[in-house]
Each structure stands twice: as structure tokens, then as C-alpha cells.
Design a protein around this motif. Structure first.
Motif, PDB file in Angstrom:
ATOM      1  N   LYS A   1      12.464  -1.582  31.082  1.00  0.00           N
ATOM      2  CA  LYS A   1      11.928  -2.570  30.140  1.00  0.00           C
ATOM      3  C   LYS A   1      12.400  -2.256  28.715  1.00  0.00           C
ATOM      4  O   LYS A   1      12.736  -3.163  27.957  1.00  0.00           O
ATOM      5  N   THR A   2      12.448  -0.978  28.354  1.00  0.00           N
ATOM      6  CA  THR A   2      12.942  -0.572  27.038  1.00  0.00           C
ATOM      7  C   THR A   2      14.394  -0.996  26.865  1.00  0.00           C
ATOM      8  O   THR A   2      14.774  -1.554  25.829  1.00  0.00           O
ATOM      9  N   VAL A   3      15.205  -0.758  27.880  1.00  0.00           N
ATOM     10  CA  VAL A   3      16.618  -1.148  27.833  1.00  0.00           C
ATOM     11  C   VAL A   3      16.740  -2.672  27.744  1.00  0.00           C
ATOM     12  O   VAL A   3      17.518  -3.193  26.941  1.00  0.00           O
ATOM     13  N   LEU A   4      15.957  -3.375  28.526  1.00  0.00           N
ATOM     14  CA  LEU A   4      16.004  -4.841  28.507  1.00  0.00           C
ATOM     15  C   LEU A   4      15.646  -5.390  27.131  1.00  0.00           C
ATOM     16  O   LEU A   4      16.299  -6.309  26.638  1.00  0.00           O
ATOM     17  N   HIS A   5      14.640  -4.816  26.477  1.00  0.00           N
ATOM     18  CA  HIS A   5      14.273  -5.288  25.133  1.00  0.00           C
ATOM     19  C   HIS A   5      15.424  -5.097  24.144  1.00  0.00           C
ATOM     20  O   HIS A   5      15.681  -5.962  23.310  1.00  0.00           O
ATOM     21  N   GLN A   6      16.112  -3.980  24.269  1.00  0.00           N
ATOM     22  CA  GLN A   6      17.253  -3.749  23.381  1.00  0.00           C
ATOM     23  C   GLN A   6      18.390  -4.727  23.680  1.00  0.00           C
ATOM     24  O   GLN A   6      19.055  -5.203  22.763  1.00  0.00           O
ATOM     25  N   ILE A   7      18.599  -5.023  24.943  1.00  0.00           N
ATOM     26  CA  ILE A   7      19.634  -5.995  25.327  1.00  0.00           C
ATOM     27  C   ILE A   7      19.286  -7.367  24.762  1.00  0.00           C
ATOM     28  O   ILE A   7      20.139  -8.060  24.212  1.00  0.00           O
TER      29      ILE A   7
END
Length: 191
Positions: free
Chosen positions: A79-85
Motif C-alpha cells: 500500500k505504501t508503494v502504491l501510494h507513491q506510484i
């Protein structure tokens, strides 16, 4: 050095929050490659994908005491990676809007200029291929992709069976994939 590879994610987080810094290495090794592949599938850019993963782990490292998991560690990291994407996509969208407004100056050799030029070329190529479709296929495709109608709605509007509409949509997608090439087609679908 202790071996943490047999620990569950919950055990790793508990140990890490207690101050065991060596545990972070196991967390990193466990998820680094998986998160990179996830980011790369979305971004299709190696450097951006590496940066997103590094930033996610850096945030985790710097905010140990603020970490309150309401999900699994893997879910939290994804989820952290997705938010950055999504932030990257949002930023690119802002650049696109800014460029389309005509009230700007972009350095010709900047990465943004290259991105905008390529995006404009790809958009023109896609429009040409859509225009080259047979009229009924083009109409069905336009109703689905631009007006966001369901297959049933399109069938009702055009007086066709849902099966015919579905078949035409499959043929339209195949037409675009063949004409545009797989890479451009996938990038276009993701955007």
C-alpha cells in the motif's frame, strides 16, 4: 548475527519496534524484490521503481515508533508503494495539464519534454488506429472506453445483443494490440 528468516512478519515487526535494528535487514530482504516487481509493473521505469521501493523502506525505517499496522506487513508495504506510484501518476498528470494549457516553458532537453512529446505521439497513433476501425466496431469501442457504458447499455442503445457487443470489443482490443504493438498497448491500457 541472529537468523530471522523463520520469523513471521508480525514477529519481525514486534522485534523491530522493540529496538532490534538487525530485524530491518530481514524485512528488507523479504520484500525488496517483490515490491520492485510490483512497482515496475505499474511504472514501467526501472529507476522510478527502485526509488519508490527505497523511499518506502526509508519511511519505514524513519517512522518505526509511528508504525501501527492494521493489516499485514506485506499489505502495508504494498500500500505504501502504491501510494507513491499514485503520487507519481498524479504529478505526471499535472505536468500534462500544464503542458496542454499552453502557458508554460519547458526546457527542450528535460525529461518532462521527452515524456510529453512521446505521450502526444502515442495518443495520436492510438487515435489514428481507432479511426481506422470499421464503423460499428469504432462506435462500440468509443461507447465503452470514452463514455464508459457497460456492455448491456451499449447493446440496448445500438439494438444489438450483448454477445455481439462483447465480440466487437474483443476484436477492437485485438486490432489495437496488433497495430500498436504489445508494449504501447499495455501502457495505453494502464494510463
Amino acid at each position: 548475527m541472529a537468523n530471522y528468516s523463520t520469523c513471521t512478519d508480525n514477529e519481525l515487526i514486534a522485534l523491530w519496534k522493540e529496538g532490534n535494528d538487525a530485524v530491518f535487514r530481514e524485512i528488507y530482504l523479504r520484500y525488496d524484490k517483490l515490491l520492485y516487481l510490483y512497482a515496475y509493473k505499474k511504472l514501467r521505469n526501472r529507476e522510478e521503481s527502485k526509488d519508490v521501493v527505497q523511499d518506502s523502506f526509508t519511511w519505514l525505517l524513519n517512522h518505526r515508533n509511528e508504525l501501527h499496522l492494521h493489516t499485514s506487513l506485506s499489505g502495508y508495504l504494498y500500500k505504501t508503494v502504491l501510494h507513491q506510484i499514485l503520487d507519481i501518476f498524479k504529478h505526471k498528470g499535472i505536468i500534462k495539464k500544464y503542458a496542454e494549457s499552453g502557458e508554460h516553458y519547458i526546457e527542450v532537453n528535460s525529461p518532462e519534454a521527452d515524456y510529453l512529446i512521446r505521450e502526444k505521439d502515442i495518443a495520436a497513433l492510438i487515435e489514428n488506429e481507432i479511426a481506422a476501425m470499421p464503423p460499428k466496431m469504432r462506435e462500440i469501442y468509443t461507447l465503452k472506453r470514452r463514455e464508459f457504458l457497460s456492455t448491456k447499455e451499449i447493446a440496448g442503445q445500438l439494438g444489438l445483443s450483448a454477445h455481439t457487443v462483447s465480440t466487437q470489443l474483443k476484436r477492437a482490443m485485438k486490432h489495437l494490440k496488433v497495430k500498436l504493438g504489445t508494449v504501447v498497448f499495455i501502457l495505453w491500457i494502464l494510463s
